[in-house]
Design a protein around this motif. Structure first.
Motif, PDB file in Angstrom:
ATOM      1  N   TYR B   5       0.848  -1.208   0.000  1.00  0.00           N
ATOM      2  CA  TYR B   5       0.000   0.000   0.000  1.00  0.00           C
ATOM      3  C   TYR B   5       0.873   1.244   0.000  1.00  0.00           C
ATOM      4  N   GLU B   6       1.936   1.154   0.824  1.00  0.00           N
ATOM      5  CA  GLU B   6       2.862   2.283   0.909  1.00  0.00           C
ATOM      6  C   GLU B   6       3.511   2.543  -0.436  1.00  0.00           C
ATOM      7  N   ARG B   8       2.428   1.667  -3.377  1.00  0.00           N
ATOM      8  CA  ARG B   8       1.465   2.167  -4.353  1.00  0.00           C
ATOM      9  C   ARG B   8       1.258   3.671  -4.146  1.00  0.00           C
ATOM     10  N   GLU B   9       1.206   4.059  -2.872  1.00  0.00           N
ATOM     11  CA  GLU B   9       1.065   5.486  -2.568  1.00  0.00           C
ATOM     12  C   GLU B   9       2.287   6.246  -3.091  1.00  0.00           C
ATOM     13  N   ARG B  12       2.015   6.680  -6.742  1.00  0.00           N
ATOM     14  CA  ARG B  12       0.961   7.640  -7.045  1.00  0.00           C
ATOM     15  C   ARG B  12       1.467   9.078  -6.854  1.00  0.00           C
ATOM     16  N   ILE B  13       2.190   9.291  -5.746  1.00  0.00           N
ATOM     17  CA  ILE B  13       2.743  10.632  -5.496  1.00  0.00           C
ATOM     18  C   ILE B  13       3.722  10.994  -6.597  1.00  0.00           C
ATOM     19  N   ALA B  17       3.470  14.091  -9.030  1.00  0.00           N
ATOM     20  CA  ALA B  17       4.499  15.135  -8.999  1.00  0.00           C
ATOM     21  C   ALA B  17       5.033  15.403 -10.408  1.00  0.00           C
ATOM     22  N   ARG B 316       8.750  20.429  -1.460  1.00  0.00           N
ATOM     23  CA  ARG B 316       7.716  19.678  -0.766  1.00  0.00           C
ATOM     24  C   ARG B 316       8.084  19.357   0.665  1.00  0.00           C
ATOM     25  N   GLU B 319       5.034  19.215   2.785  1.00  0.00           N
ATOM     26  CA  GLU B 319       4.258  17.991   2.547  1.00  0.00           C
ATOM     27  C   GLU B 319       4.922  16.794   3.238  1.00  0.00           C
ATOM     28  N   ARG B 323       3.176  14.375   5.981  1.00  0.00           N
ATOM     29  CA  ARG B 323       3.152  12.913   5.858  1.00  0.00           C
ATOM     30  C   ARG B 323       3.795  12.256   7.066  1.00  0.00           C
ATOM     31  N   ALA B 328       3.958   8.598   8.323  1.00  0.00           N
ATOM     32  CA  ALA B 328       4.823   8.023   7.303  1.00  0.00           C
ATOM     33  C   ALA B 328       6.193   7.760   7.904  1.00  0.00           C
ATOM     34  N   ALA B 332       8.921   5.181   3.777  1.00  0.00           N
ATOM     35  CA  ALA B 332       7.815   5.631   2.919  1.00  0.00           C
ATOM     36  C   ALA B 332       8.220   6.895   2.161  1.00  0.00           C
ATOM     37  N   GLN B 336       9.053   7.263  -1.859  1.00  0.00           N
ATOM     38  CA  GLN B 336       8.319   8.274  -2.633  1.00  0.00           C
ATOM     39  C   GLN B 336       9.253   9.000  -3.604  1.00  0.00           C
TER      40      GLN B 336
END
Lengths: 234, 411
Positions: B5-6, B8-9, B12-13, B17, B316, B319, B323, B328, B332, B336
């Motif tokens: 899940y991490e 995939r996140e 996605r980020i 970006a 970021r 951000e 997180r 996070a 993680a 990213q």
């Protein structure tokens, strides 16, 4: 079990050659479902205390038990896990992820908590419903008003069903009417059984809590029950 | 599952970006594209060279030994070879008589002559004097007409079989069969055209498409044979027996030459591998140098990515703070940014491959057979991802180590 048990914690920063003693021995106990406000002028150690309570920082000395677990000597990643499961943050500036929609912002703690997509959807939708934003679920933060953004932040804070919701000046960037609405959300959360810590310098906001702790020069100056009854209970 | 899940996140980020900073992404990717195009084209060109070389020397035959006066690739003292006796036609006949197990024994001799047909002239074309058995030791067959027959050799006929390039240039692609052309000062009648064999001529290898084959007897009659050394091709009974057969050939040659056991061989045995090895050692070095030079452009591209990743981390910071505040862990945040740099580089790699595909097609049309092999594709994609990871790792570590409190306060 106490929600929070802080015993004589200190925090000293080393800046250049100078030592800054931000906390000089703070002892604080919090029962489950308490609603307290932490007040104090700038430089009182308010932010530092909040960071320690929020497990963003560790104390220089003293002990901190969060629901009976000693978190005062944990590593960064262990603290991250504690924050993920037991703390819900609400910030003055909302601190949402700008490019993500409401749903994704709210489900984010669950992603880092390792929940499956189906579980995340269920919990995030429930949290969004609690703050009354079900009709804005696909909106981006820049498409929302200040009050709505803070509601999203609250939904994100409570989505993990945390031990403590820690709100740092949650109404600081909102007008009075919207601020009152947000305080109403906190009141409702408290009524629903959540433990809430409110950090503020506004007396009216602090009045919503049942107990007020005043800090000065890194020490607790006063710790008293608020006389005014909770509006929802009156 | 949890890490999934991490991850995939993180992906996605990363994609979000990149999408949010398109112009920046394009410019950054450009460096990687150029790098990948350079590396892939170098590898493809090297592959193409090797393939066309292999193709052109395949006519030599991998199960054929060539007995010559001097080795094909001379290493060591040239004068040792220079004083050797010529190999004569008579010795070739003796060898053929002794090697009954050989599939074929065929003498050849080579010279260079200008050739002429009507007004067309080609200079310094290789003329091969040989017998009808040539076809049995070489892998090539005539495309039109016929090859030499025993009668051509026996009656010293002035007939020739020409390479495909000669048909193209001298006869301008008209039918050359039974036309009379001039080789040096003598007329020969064309009886056949060999099929196209490809050329390794661009780096000094043999070009079989640009040669003329004539009966060895006619060759001696017209170009002289007294002082020539012949080369004798011997086809082994089978590929497996090559090694043993080589000793047999050496033994018989020594007997023919009446060498004492203490004397060194005064002839050389060559085979296709000799050429292949010489080629590989030279090309290996050239390709290595090429790869090192082209890698520099990829390296520069990687620095560009690293630079942009530092910008991305700084932009970021807040951000990252958010997180981290909501749980996070370091890994993680690390993944990213690693994903972001890897995806940028992978996109660059894919575009680079597409461009290289076009360049390769161009090389294929204009210069030599070349194609991007699946192996090169896989290497290119792997290298681009690796570049992403390497150039992203330092900014990613910087991001992962940020203090959440300071990051949250960052404006």
């Amino acid at each position: 079990m106490k929600a929070l048990d802080i015993r004589n914690i200190t925090k000293t920063y080393h800046m250049a050659s100078e030592e800054v003693r931000a906390l000089r021995g703070v002892t604080l106990e919090l029962e489950q479902n308490e609603y307290i406000a932490i007040m104090g002028p700038s430089g009182s150690g308010k932010s530092t205390l909040m960071n320690v309570i929020g497990c963003l920082d560790t104390p220089s000395s003293g002990e901190y038990f969060l629901e009976g677990v000693d978190v005062s000597k944990m590593s960064d990643d262990q603290l991250a896990e504690i924050r993920n499961r037991k703390i819900g943050f609400v910030f003055q500036t909302f601190n949402l992820i700008p490019r993500s929609d409401v749903f994704h912002n709210v489900e984010l703690p669950l992603i880092y908590g390792g929940l499956s997509g189906a579980d995340r959807r269920k919990l995030a939708e429930a949290a969004i419903e609690k703050v009354g934003l079900s009709d804005r679920i696909t909106h981006k933060p820049n498409e929302l008003s200040g009050g709505q953004r803070q509601r999203v932040a609250i939904a994100r804070a409570l989505v993990n069903n945390p031990s403590i919701i820690l709100a740092d000046e949650p109404t600081g960037n909102l007008d009075t009417a919207t601020g009152e609405e947000i305080m109403q959300v906190f009141n409702d959360l408290h009524a629903a059984g959540n433990t809430i810590i409110l950090v503020t310098h506004e007396t009216e906001i602090a009045q919503h809590a049942h107990r007020t702790i005043r800090l000065r020069d890194g020490m607790i100056e006063s710790d008293e029950k608020n006389g005014v009854l909770h509006p929802t209970l009156s | 599952m949890r890490y999934l899940y991490e991850l995939r996140e993180s992906l996605r980020i990363a994609l979000a970006a990149i999408k949010a900073n398109k112009a920046r992404g394009v410019l950054t990717t450009l460096g990687i594209i150029i790098g990948i195009v350079a590396v892939v084209t170098t590898m493809t060109a090297a592959n193409g060279l090797q393939n066309s070389f292999k193709e052109s020397i395949s006519a030599v035959g991998s199960d054929v030994l060539y007995v010559t006066r001097m080795p094909w690739i001379i290493t060591g003292n040239f004068f040792e070879y220079r004083n050797r006796e010529n190999l004569t036609l008579k010795e070739a006949q003796k060898l053929a008589a002794r090697l009954s197990e050989a599939k074929a024994v065929n003498p050849s001799s080579y010279t260079q002559r200008d050739i002429k047909y009507r007004a067309n002239l080609m200079e310094a074309v290789t003329v091969v004097g040989t017998t009808d058995k040539y076809i049995r030791v070489s892998n090539a067959l005539p495309e039109y007409g016929r090859f030499l027959i025993p009668q051509d050799v026996q009656y010293k006929r002035n007939v020739c079989v020409i390479g495909s390039e000669i048909q193209e240039k001298l006869f301008e692609n008209t039918n050359p069969i039974n036309k009379r052309m001039k080789i040096g000062r003598y007329y020969y009648r064309v009886v056949g055209v060999m099929e196209k064999q490809g050329s390794a001529g661009f780096f000094g290898g043999p070009n079989f498409d640009r040669q003329i084959i004539v009966p060895i007897t006619a060759f001696i009659k017209t170009f002289g044979g007294a002082n020539r050394s012949f080369s004798i091709s011997v086809k082994a009974p089978s590929q497996e027996e090559m090694a043993d057969f080589e000793y047999a050939v050496i033994g018989e040659m020594r007997k023919i030459r009446k060498l004492k056991p203490t004397e060194k061989d005064d002839f050389s045995i060559n085979q296709m591998n000799t050429l292949m090895n010489a080629y590989n050692s030279v090309m290996g070095v050239i390709v290595m140098i090429g790869l090192v030079i082209t890698s520099v452009s990829l390296f520069v591209g990687g620095i560009g990515v690293m630079n942009i990743m530092f910008v991305s981390v700084t932009e970021r910071t807040r951000e990252i703070g958010i997180r981290k505040a909501i749980g996070a862990k370091k890994r993680a945040i690390l993944s990213q940014f690693l994903f972001e740099s890897s995806v940028i580089c992978l996109i660059g790699g894919v575009i680079g491959l597409l461009v290289a595909y076009g360049v390769t097609a161009l090389i294929n049309n204009l210069m030599m057979p070349a194609s991007i092999s699946p192996f090169i594709m896989a290497v290119a994609l792997l290298v681009s991802i690796l570049t992403g990871v390497v150039s992203g790792i330092i900014p990613a570590i910087k991001a992962a180590r940020l203090n959440p409190i300071e990051a949250l306060r960052y404006e």
